[in-house]
Scaffold this motif. Structure first.
Motif, PDB file in Angstrom:
ATOM      1  N   ARG A 204       9.654  -8.232  -7.554  1.00 13.37           N
ATOM      2  CA  ARG A 204       9.103  -8.019  -8.886  1.00 13.37           C
ATOM      3  C   ARG A 204       8.300  -9.239  -9.344  1.00 13.37           C
ATOM      4  N   GLY A 205       7.119  -8.992  -9.886  1.00 16.17           N
ATOM      5  CA  GLY A 205       6.310 -10.080 -10.409  1.00 16.17           C
ATOM      6  C   GLY A 205       6.883 -10.620 -11.709  1.00 16.17           C
ATOM      7  N   SER A 206       6.751 -11.920 -11.919  1.00 19.51           N
ATOM      8  CA  SER A 206       7.319 -12.522 -13.132  1.00 19.51           C
ATOM      9  C   SER A 206       6.462 -12.250 -14.360  1.00 19.51           C
ATOM     10  N   THR A 207       5.161 -12.328 -14.190  1.00 23.01           N
ATOM     11  CA  THR A 207       4.259 -12.314 -15.342  1.00 23.01           C
ATOM     12  C   THR A 207       3.500 -10.999 -15.434  1.00 23.01           C
ATOM     13  N   GLU A 208       3.084 -10.481 -14.295  1.00 28.17           N
ATOM     14  CA  GLU A 208       2.362  -9.211 -14.267  1.00 28.17           C
ATOM     15  C   GLU A 208       3.060  -8.265 -13.285  1.00 28.17           C
ATOM     16  N   PRO A 209       4.252  -7.796 -13.656  1.00 23.10           N
ATOM     17  CA  PRO A 209       4.964  -6.903 -12.725  1.00 23.10           C
ATOM     18  C   PRO A 209       4.179  -5.630 -12.436  1.00 23.10           C
ATOM     19  N   ASP A 210       3.256  -5.277 -13.307  1.00 23.06           N
ATOM     20  CA  ASP A 210       2.475  -4.050 -13.112  1.00 23.06           C
ATOM     21  C   ASP A 210       1.201  -4.279 -12.315  1.00 23.06           C
ATOM     22  N   ARG A 211       1.159  -5.356 -11.579  1.00 25.30           N
ATOM     23  CA  ARG A 211       0.075  -5.556 -10.625  1.00 25.30           C
ATOM     24  C   ARG A 211       0.705  -5.724  -9.252  1.00 25.30           C
TER      25      ARG A 211
ATOM     26  N   ARG B 212       3.748 -14.244  -9.435  1.00 24.67           N
ATOM     27  CA  ARG B 212       3.154 -13.812 -10.710  1.00 24.67           C
ATOM     28  C   ARG B 212       3.070 -12.284 -10.735  1.00 24.67           C
ATOM     29  N   ARG B 213       2.554 -11.688  -9.628  1.00 23.93           N
ATOM     30  CA  ARG B 213       2.398 -10.228  -9.524  1.00 23.93           C
ATOM     31  C   ARG B 213       3.476  -9.670  -8.594  1.00 23.93           C
ATOM     32  N   SER B 214       3.731  -8.402  -8.677  1.00 18.74           N
ATOM     33  CA  SER B 214       4.712  -7.784  -7.792  1.00 18.74           C
ATOM     34  C   SER B 214       4.161  -7.689  -6.369  1.00 18.74           C
ATOM     35  N   ILE B 215       5.072  -7.830  -5.416  1.00 17.81           N
ATOM     36  CA  ILE B 215       4.698  -7.673  -4.011  1.00 17.81           C
ATOM     37  C   ILE B 215       5.483  -6.490  -3.451  1.00 17.81           C
ATOM     38  N   ILE B 216       4.797  -5.611  -2.762  1.00 19.37           N
ATOM     39  CA  ILE B 216       5.443  -4.451  -2.146  1.00 19.37           C
ATOM     40  C   ILE B 216       5.194  -4.513  -0.644  1.00 19.37           C
ATOM     41  N   PHE B 217       6.287  -4.458   0.129  1.00 15.32           N
ATOM     42  CA  PHE B 217       6.150  -4.390   1.584  1.00 15.32           C
ATOM     43  C   PHE B 217       6.396  -2.958   2.035  1.00 15.32           C
ATOM     44  N   GLY B 218       5.568  -2.482   2.966  1.00 12.81           N
ATOM     45  CA  GLY B 218       5.750  -1.130   3.488  1.00 12.81           C
ATOM     46  C   GLY B 218       5.912  -1.147   4.997  1.00 12.81           C
ATOM     47  N   SER B 219       7.014  -0.579   5.465  1.00 13.02           N
ATOM     48  CA  SER B 219       7.180  -0.335   6.905  1.00 13.02           C
ATOM     49  C   SER B 219       6.904   1.148   7.106  1.00 13.02           C
ATOM     50  N   TRP B 220       5.669   1.450   7.509  1.00 11.34           N
ATOM     51  CA  TRP B 220       5.207   2.852   7.533  1.00 11.34           C
ATOM     52  C   TRP B 220       5.741   3.611   8.733  1.00 11.34           C
ATOM     53  N   GLY B 221       6.030   4.879   8.514  1.00  7.04           N
ATOM     54  CA  GLY B 221       6.446   5.758   9.608  1.00  7.04           C
ATOM     55  C   GLY B 221       5.268   6.557  10.142  1.00  7.04           C
ATOM     56  N   ALA B 222       5.421   7.028  11.385  1.00  5.53           N
ATOM     57  CA  ALA B 222       4.514   8.019  11.994  1.00  5.53           C
ATOM     58  C   ALA B 222       3.036   7.639  11.934  1.00  5.53           C
TER      59      ALA B 222
END
Lengths: 742, 742
Positions: free
Chosen positions: A359-366, A410-420
């Protein structure tokens, strides 16, 4: 949408909150500390923190991860794949090195697998029905770690089942022009089986093109000329070198589009409408099977007919002839037919994306998104586990920093381990479909690291032009594994470079096609994207790709001995990608440079003017409005850069001021989308980067419309004008996004 | 993009800055004061300021403006229209009551006008070629202010030229079921001229439907039953009452789509590709002409054939018969044909939008847009000048506040005086096309006030459900003109009300179709929109619309004597709309309520379950996923409201925190867009509000697919499933937009 909703619940640490409570709660839980102060709001990226992260990235840990990831074959939606879902989930939920949260998103996707009870092969059958030859069912085993009952036998995913039989022809790479050449050489293609080599054309295209000429079955093989620098003997190939052994077969998806084939534009959930199988576009209409070059040699070197053109000759050690059928007095009676036996099954299976969040601290919606696919064809040490091992190393360090309260982005980071992914970028595409609106509105950039190390010579990066800046900055801060006095940047520029009109000699950034999971991000969502890897010294090999690609030889042993001994190139990619990730997530002003985008637009315009301009002028079609739009874009981009420079000088810039500029930077790429520009091409909406058939480096719609009009002038010039309007409008939208907001 | 770029230059007041300097400058020029402080960042709407603005809104000023606006006919792209472009531009550039800036945006749009040298009419021609009757070419003059050489003669815009001749039939409203009824009654329609009355079907539909049955020309008239509460005599109508005189003719666009017909999806600029005229969809395929009811009576009351069904009978004072042809021994020889003489010309003319801007102090990159069209058919006192006069009064007061440094809105406000609305919402649609990306990313809401006063009984509001809240709040703060102790809200609820499951008895908000300039905003851009007006007491009149609509009688005299004597209803609309505008522009948290959206979704679901559920169940199509998606939406909306309540309690909320919530509120409507949902319907992309043929109040794609499947069950159930997926996905996207951001 579990992964978005649940996240907050774990943020409180030991505190257990119900979802109900949580949903009524703001995204920044009270217990995460006070409201960001004005100082936090204007905090910039911490370069010394990046140094710390890079220092902690450990080649031994990457090696360890890779060994674990490659223990079992992990083809999409198999038990081996599910084991890795758990492995990654556990890593990301680890109490001391995990992320804020991790969840699993599942889709019921349409896959194609060989029938275990009835293996595919290619046979030669004499006129009187005698079986004279059968291709190998599996690759030859050379090492321990290659042996596993779950190794999938070579096949062409999505090729239809069937057992067509006919005279063999050699059709080079199976391109339209190859089949046309055969017709020109008076080879009757009706009812034939075409053997083609990999390369030059998409996998599915070889069969789709062939069927148009009456071909009823297709065989595909890898020519040693294309993959082995000509080496074809067993003692020259793996395990003696990195080259492909004679029995190696490249598997692959023979689906020309991406995403779940039955649910275009919608996530493959239980509620989702599915089109009929007969409506699937872009897959082979005729049975198709890949074989090794050992078997290909047996077939091709026995062919009759005229000698193939010199550009069609390969390294099988004989003169390639066109057919149809076998020569007299060869290994096979010359009335022999070749039969392609395909027993592929189509199934719907559950495929998982593992999602990890900070989760981002300042701009969680980015959101800054970093992704890599998890599924392989066999053990997949390089493709994709080299990338997965790198991603796990980045998340291990960032997770540790997070758990030790040393850092929060500052911003949220999302990691994706993609399938298929191997079946057609399915997991990542379904992700973009399911979360379309929020990803569209909030994503700053997508970083893709699929195969992280093809070879250990140099960094290779592809991306939209605005990412050049942040990649260069990161590459200047990372040292090459072999020489700690040289930066990745300085090494890179030696291998790939170009002269920029803005910056002089720089490393050259490649463009994004649709070869990995960035495709839906850039083409469908219009999200700024990049793809990173370490790669070859092209002066040392002309291999189309690393030779064990999609074969049973892509193992830990292969990776450790021939691709990256010591795993320092992996480490270098992890440092570079991690560096870029942190800059995108933590910088006060998003480090994208839109003036660089303008350089590319100018380049596209110049190509159009040179290559299309004279004939367009004859048709009274002016490129002037395109030039005007690009000039306007460039003015706006430069003015925006000046605003950014000004803002950076301010001690306490207004947080909404910063946000406004960042929104302009973030949303620029979206302005190039036109969902009505290419109605016949699934997902392709990006007017600058859509796929094209034309070889001219310019706006794809314009280039393709021009090529069509040239070949049939009575129909097509209106379509050229239309695509010119589409390009002008998209660039106008982009310029408007960068200009002063009101 | 002149109006966005130039704006800043005038902000400095006397300070003259070049564009060059400006473009290199940030959107909030330095000389506009210091950076917003933390206090400014969290400043909320000032209710007492709204009171001041409302108090200053002056009915006399509105009357004065209306008199000026209606001096000359001002049909789109005529000199009268251009005069008003200058008038509005001058008002908005006025040094003491103007806005920050005003500019003109021009488009070259495809229009249709009658040939001045060769007027349209309807004639009766006997078997031997004698002319027996000619319809009036113009309306009868009753007042001074109606007389002008530029009054356009009645015509059906976009009807093709031609002079078809045939036996007359009476086809009621020209709906499909009307023509089907004629066939049922064994009236042979081939080669006939159909006379139809306005209402029940779009203008173009009357001809499009007729042509399918072999009809070769269409006449349209206004029946006194539908517009005059039955009154048909000259001494009962204007200038003796508000009713339509016998010679009055409703003009109108016979184009079923909106936007410039030659440039769908792209602004009609000089560089824009234009489709062929033959590719225009939705216009009459056969000549069509409107006439007055005096002339209609002459034709209909002479018809032969069976008596028309009782629902088809009107107030012309005779028994309506179906035809074909005239009765024996009537006014016309019974071998007479009716001829429709149409000489319309298609032209491309320059149409202007006048744009006025007020720069936001804190969030200049958020836009609240207020619009009204400028063009009329004739003098257009009600349509649209009643709205223009209201808009000018709002801008006069806000401009004054601005110039006196008493106020600057938090967000930017953009006023649009749209051109060529009457031809098909052309100016506003071209605006949404030209500025697509920035409007999509930055627009909080669009307020439309077209005809501001239809009658002086009550407020009438249409909009997407989230605007109910702000309209109610404003309506409670404004008093009705006739009784200063009653609020607009209390008065409104007496005329239009419903029982809300959330709020109990409330005024009922109408839904937005495509009747005015909000259409492209809501359907194409997915921008939260509303339309406001004062309207009828339905217990006192059943008129389809105010009787002078689109006729030469829509004059200042008509408005001042019969629509709004004293102009106090105009004043009330100005106060209400201004109030809403200020709340949207100045509130810290955008005053949209998404829980109200959920109520509508529930209602749509319940209709679907009741009306479609039983037969869908037989087809194994479950509405369960729809219910699940709506439940999820409702949970998310409620949680968001709680977050907002929480935030409002904070003394100094984080500006990025506020912005994040506001972005969720602003972008909610966009999440319902699916540009691939209705590929056959230009612009319609909003899954909840797209046009539909079905009368069931539910999701339009679902309702129409269901109706199709019912009528042809072998084809359509897959399409129903597909539209169910589209709805579930859109609601899912909307829910995701409202949920906790990560």
């Amino acid at each position: 949408m579990r992964w978005f909703v649940i996240l907050g619940a774990v943020l409180g640490g030991a505190l257990i909150m119900t979802i109900g409570l949580l949903v009524g709660h703001f995204a920044i839980p009270k217990d995460s500390g006070p409201d960001p102060s004005r100082d936090d709001l204007s905090k910039d990226v911490d370069v010394s923190f990046i140094e710390q992260v890079m220092a902690e990235i450990d080649n031994k840990e990457i090696e360890k991860s890779l060994r674990e990831l490659t223990k079992k074959p992990h083809m999409a939606a198999t038990p081996g794949d599910e084991d890795l879902v758990q492995l990654i989930l556990n890593r990301w939920k680890n109490a001391s090195t995990g992320l804020d949260n991790a969840t699993v998103d599942r889709y019921d996707v349409f896959l194609s697998i060989p029938d275990p009870a009835n293996p595919n092969n290619v046979t030669v059958v004499t006129g009187n029905g005698m079986l004279n030859f059968t291709s190998r069912l599996t690759e030859k085993n050379y090492t321990e770690d290659q042996v596993d009952p779950d190794v999938v036998k070579p096949y062409a995913a999505y090729a239809p089942p069937g057992t067509p039989k006919g005279k063999l022809v050699y059709a080079n790479q199976g391109r339209m022009i190859d089949y046309e050449e055969l017709v020109k050489q008076q080879v009757n293609l009706t009812g034939t089986i075409a053997i083609t080599r990999y390369g030059g054309e998409g996998r599915a295209g070889k069969a789709i093109n062939g069927a148009k000429f009456g071909v009823i079955g297709v065989i595909v093989y890898t020519d040693p000329k294309d993959i082995n620098d000509g080496k074809a003997l067993e003692n020259e190939t793996y395990p003696y070198s990195w080259y492909l052994p004679p029995s190696g077969v490249e598997r692959g998806s023979y689906n020309g589009y991406f995403g779940d084939p039955l649910t275009p534009y919608y996530p493959a959930k239980d509620f989702t409408y599915r089109i009929k199988e007969s409506e699937i576009k872009g897959i082979p209409p005729i049975p198709t099977q890949p074989i090794g070059f050992e078997d290909a040699k047996t077939l091709i070197c026995e062919l009759d007919g005229p000698v193939a053109p010199s550009a069609w000759q390969g390294s099988l050690g004989c003169a390639y002839r066109l057919g149809p059928g076998f020569r007299k007095e060869g290994r096979f009676p010359n009335d022999s037919d070749v039969q392609v036996n395909v027993h592929n099954q189509r199934i719907i299976n559950s495929s998982a994306n593992v999602m990890g969040m900070i989760r981002g601290s300042t701009e969680p919606d980015r959101y800054v998104i970093y992704g890599n696919h998890r599924d392989s064809w066999v053990h997949g040490a390089i493709d994709p586990s080299s990338g997965t091992a790198v991603m796990l190393e980045i998340t291990r360090i960032l997770g540790k920093m997070l758990k030790e309260n040393r850092w929060r982005p500052r911003r949220s980071i999302i990691f994706g381990s993609w399938g298929a992914e191997e079946f057609g970028l399915i997991g990542s595409t379904e992700f973009t479909e399911e979360y379309y609106s929020k990803l569209r509105d909030r994503t700053v950039a997508y970083i893709n690291v699929d195969i992280s190390v093809f070879a250990n010579a140099t960094l290779r990066a592809q991306g939209t032009p605005s990412v050049q800046n942040v990649i260069f900055t990161a590459a200047k801060q990372v040292k090459v594994p072999t020489d700690l006095s040289t930066t990745v940047y300085d090494n890179w520029i030696r291998y790939f470079n170009r002269t920029s009109s803005l910056h002089g000699l720089v490393p050259s950034l490649g463009t994004l096609g649709a070869g990995s999971d960035y495709a839906a991000f850039i083409h469908y969502l219009g999200i700024t994207s990049m793809d990173l890897a370490y790669t070859y010294d092209r002066s040392k090999t002309s291999a189309r790709i690393y030779p064990a690609y999609h074969t049973a030889y892509d193992t830990f042993d292969y990776a450790a001995r021939f691709i990256d001994p010591g795993f320092t190139s992996h480490q270098t990619v992890a440092r570079t990608a991690g560096n870029i990730l942190l800059r995108l997530a933590d910088s006060l002003i998003i480090p994208l440079d839109l003036v660089d985008y303008g350089e590319t637009l100018e380049h596209f315009y110049n190509s159009a003017e040179t290559e299309l301009g004279p004939i367009l002028a004859q048709q009274n079609i002016s490129l002037g409005p395109l030039k005007t739009a690009i000039d306007r874009f460039n003015s706006a981009a430069k003015a925006l850069n000046q605003q950014i420079d000004q803002l950076k000088k301010e001690v306490n810039p207004s947080p909404l001021h910063v946000r406004m500029l960042n929104d302009q930077l973030m949303l620029l790429e979206r302005a190039f989308l036109d969902p009505r520009a290419f109605p016949d091409k699934y997902y392709y909406s990006h007017v600058i980067w859509a796929s094209k058939s034309s070889g001219i480096a310019t706006f794809p719609g314009l280039a393709d419309a021009y090529a069509k009009a040239i070949s049939n002038s009575s129909l097509g010039w209106d379509n050229v004008s239309k695509h010119l309007t589409i390009a002008v409008q998209a660039i106008g939208n982009a310029a408007a996004t960068l200009e002063i907001v009101i």
